[in-house]
Design a protein around this motif. Structure first.
Motif, PDB file in Angstrom:
ATOM      1  N   SER A  61       0.816  -1.215   0.000  1.00  7.56           N
ATOM      2  CA  SER A  61       0.000   0.000   0.000  1.00  7.56           C
ATOM      3  C   SER A  61       0.851   1.267   0.000  1.00  7.56           C
ATOM      4  O   SER A  61       0.434   2.309  -0.507  1.00  7.56           O
ATOM      5  CB  SER A  61      -0.945  -0.002   1.205  1.00  7.56           C
ATOM      6  OG  SER A  61      -0.206  -0.107   2.412  1.00  7.56           O
ATOM      7  N   SER A  62       2.068   1.160   0.536  1.00  9.64           N
ATOM      8  CA  SER A  62       2.930   2.339   0.646  1.00  9.64           C
ATOM      9  C   SER A  62       3.432   2.823  -0.714  1.00  9.64           C
ATOM     10  O   SER A  62       3.853   3.983  -0.840  1.00  9.64           O
ATOM     11  CB  SER A  62       4.120   2.037   1.550  1.00  9.64           C
ATOM     12  OG  SER A  62       4.858   0.924   1.051  1.00  9.64           O
ATOM     13  N   VAL A  63       3.391   1.963  -1.730  1.00  7.50           N
ATOM     14  CA  VAL A  63       3.921   2.348  -3.039  1.00  7.50           C
ATOM     15  C   VAL A  63       2.902   2.207  -4.165  1.00  7.50           C
ATOM     16  O   VAL A  63       3.175   2.613  -5.302  1.00  7.50           O
ATOM     17  CB  VAL A  63       5.174   1.531  -3.394  1.00  7.50           C
ATOM     18  CG1 VAL A  63       6.238   1.707  -2.311  1.00  7.50           C
ATOM     19  CG2 VAL A  63       4.844   0.062  -3.610  1.00  7.50           C
ATOM     20  N   LYS A  64       1.746   1.654  -3.871  1.00  9.40           N
ATOM     21  CA  LYS A  64       0.741   1.437  -4.907  1.00  9.40           C
ATOM     22  C   LYS A  64       0.344   2.765  -5.528  1.00  9.40           C
ATOM     23  O   LYS A  64       0.085   3.742  -4.813  1.00  9.40           O
ATOM     24  CB  LYS A  64      -0.474   0.722  -4.326  1.00  9.40           C
ATOM     25  CG  LYS A  64      -1.417   0.172  -5.375  1.00  9.40           C
ATOM     26  CD  LYS A  64      -2.458  -0.725  -4.730  1.00  9.40           C
ATOM     27  CE  LYS A  64      -3.316  -1.398  -5.787  1.00  9.40           C
ATOM     28  NZ  LYS A  64      -4.316  -2.314  -5.187  1.00  9.40           N
ATOM     29  N   GLY A  65       0.327   2.806  -6.854  1.00 10.23           N
ATOM     30  CA  GLY A  65       0.004   4.039  -7.558  1.00 10.23           C
ATOM     31  C   GLY A  65       1.211   4.893  -7.871  1.00 10.23           C
ATOM     32  O   GLY A  65       1.129   5.796  -8.714  1.00 10.23           O
ATOM     33  N   ARG A  66       2.340   4.637  -7.221  1.00  8.85           N
ATOM     34  CA  ARG A  66       3.575   5.382  -7.486  1.00  8.85           C
ATOM     35  C   ARG A  66       4.628   4.507  -8.151  1.00  8.85           C
ATOM     36  O   ARG A  66       5.401   4.996  -8.970  1.00  8.85           O
ATOM     37  CB  ARG A  66       4.151   5.961  -6.188  1.00  8.85           C
ATOM     38  CG  ARG A  66       3.242   6.939  -5.480  1.00  8.85           C
ATOM     39  CD  ARG A  66       3.975   7.634  -4.352  1.00  8.85           C
ATOM     40  NE  ARG A  66       4.447   6.729  -3.324  1.00  8.85           N
ATOM     41  CZ  ARG A  66       5.719   6.651  -2.914  1.00  8.85           C
ATOM     42  NH1 ARG A  66       6.644   7.432  -3.446  1.00  8.85           N
ATOM     43  NH2 ARG A  66       6.058   5.795  -1.959  1.00  8.85           N
ATOM     44  N   PHE A  67       4.685   3.254  -7.770  1.00  5.34           N
ATOM     45  CA  PHE A  67       5.678   2.318  -8.299  1.00  5.34           C
ATOM     46  C   PHE A  67       4.997   1.321  -9.230  1.00  5.34           C
ATOM     47  O   PHE A  67       3.853   0.917  -8.991  1.00  5.34           O
ATOM     48  CB  PHE A  67       6.352   1.551  -7.172  1.00  5.34           C
ATOM     49  CG  PHE A  67       7.237   2.361  -6.270  1.00  5.34           C
ATOM     50  CD1 PHE A  67       7.293   3.753  -6.338  1.00  5.34           C
ATOM     51  CD2 PHE A  67       8.053   1.724  -5.341  1.00  5.34           C
ATOM     52  CE1 PHE A  67       8.118   4.489  -5.508  1.00  5.34           C
ATOM     53  CE2 PHE A  67       8.892   2.448  -4.495  1.00  5.34           C
ATOM     54  CZ  PHE A  67       8.906   3.834  -4.577  1.00  5.34           C
ATOM     55  N   THR A  68       5.735   0.918 -10.274  1.00  3.49           N
ATOM     56  CA  THR A  68       5.231  -0.080 -11.210  1.00  3.49           C
ATOM     57  C   THR A  68       6.299  -1.124 -11.457  1.00  3.49           C
ATOM     58  O   THR A  68       7.427  -0.788 -11.819  1.00  3.49           O
ATOM     59  CB  THR A  68       4.831   0.567 -12.542  1.00  3.49           C
ATOM     60  OG1 THR A  68       3.844   1.576 -12.311  1.00  3.49           O
ATOM     61  CG2 THR A  68       4.261  -0.480 -13.492  1.00  3.49           C
ATOM     62  N   ILE A  69       5.933  -2.386 -11.271  1.00  7.68           N
ATOM     63  CA  ILE A  69       6.851  -3.490 -11.540  1.00  7.68           C
ATOM     64  C   ILE A  69       6.508  -4.080 -12.901  1.00  7.68           C
ATOM     65  O   ILE A  69       5.330  -4.204 -13.265  1.00  7.68           O
ATOM     66  CB  ILE A  69       6.782  -4.557 -10.422  1.00  7.68           C
ATOM     67  CG1 ILE A  69       7.890  -5.587 -10.588  1.00  7.68           C
ATOM     68  CG2 ILE A  69       5.414  -5.224 -10.372  1.00  7.68           C
ATOM     69  CD1 ILE A  69       8.035  -6.534  -9.394  1.00  7.68           C
ATOM     70  N   SER A  70       7.538  -4.442 -13.646  1.00 11.24           N
ATOM     71  CA  SER A  70       7.331  -5.078 -14.949  1.00 11.24           C
ATOM     72  C   SER A  70       8.519  -5.994 -15.223  1.00 11.24           C
ATOM     73  O   SER A  70       9.542  -5.912 -14.541  1.00 11.24           O
ATOM     74  CB  SER A  70       7.198  -4.025 -16.048  1.00 11.24           C
ATOM     75  OG  SER A  70       8.373  -3.250 -16.148  1.00 11.24           O
TER      76      SER A  70
END
Length: 122
Positions: A61-70
Motif C-alpha cells: 500500500s505504501s507504493v501502490k500508484g507510485r511504483f510499477t513493476i514489470s
C-alpha cells in the motif's frame, strides 16, 4: 539464479527512478520476482511482486500508484519504475526471486540481488 540490481541514485523529492534487476544462471521465466527495500534501522519491506509471466502484479500500500513493476523475460530483467519519490523512500532496494508468486515475506524468497541505494532529497 544470480540477480544484479542497479539503477539507484540520488533524486529530488517528486522525481523518478527506474531500477533494473538482471538475472543469470537459471531459467528466469520460472520465477516470480519481488522488490524489497531496507532503510537504516528498519526491517526489510516488501514493495512489489510480479508473476513469472508478468501478467499478475502485487503492491504494498505504501507504493501502490507510485511504483510499477514489470518484466522482460527475453532480457531476463525485471524493472521497478518509481515515480513521485519521497524522502521516506530512501533505502537500499533489493530484488529477489521466488518459485511462488505473491508472497511478501523476505524469508520466502530464494535468491537475492546485492541491493542498490536510492536516496531521495527533500
Amino acid at each position: 539464479v544470480q540477480l544484479q540490481a542497479s539503477g539507484g541514485g540520488l533524486v529530488q523529492a517528486g522525481g523518478s527512478l527506474r531500477l533494473s534487476c538482471v538475472a543469470s544462471g537459471g531459467i528466469f521465466r520460472n520465477y516470480a520476482v519481488g522488490w524489497f527495500r531496507q532503510a537504516p534501522g528498519k526491517e526489510r519491506e516488501f514493495l512489489a511482486a510480479t508473476s513469472w509471466s508478468g501478467d499478475a502484479t502485487k503492491y504494498a500500500s505504501s507504493v501502490k500508484g507510485r511504483f510499477t513493476i514489470s518484466r522482460d523475460n527475453a532480457e531476463n530483467t525485471v524493472y521497478l519504475q518509481m515515480n513521485s519519490l519521497r524522502p521516506e523512500d530512501t533505502a537500499v532496494y533489493y530484488c529477489a526471486a521466488d518459485l511462488y508468486y505473491g508472497r511478501s515475506k523476505s524469508a520466502d524468497y530464494d535468491y537475492w540481488g546485492q541491493g542498490t541505494l536510492v536516496t531521495v532529497s527533500s
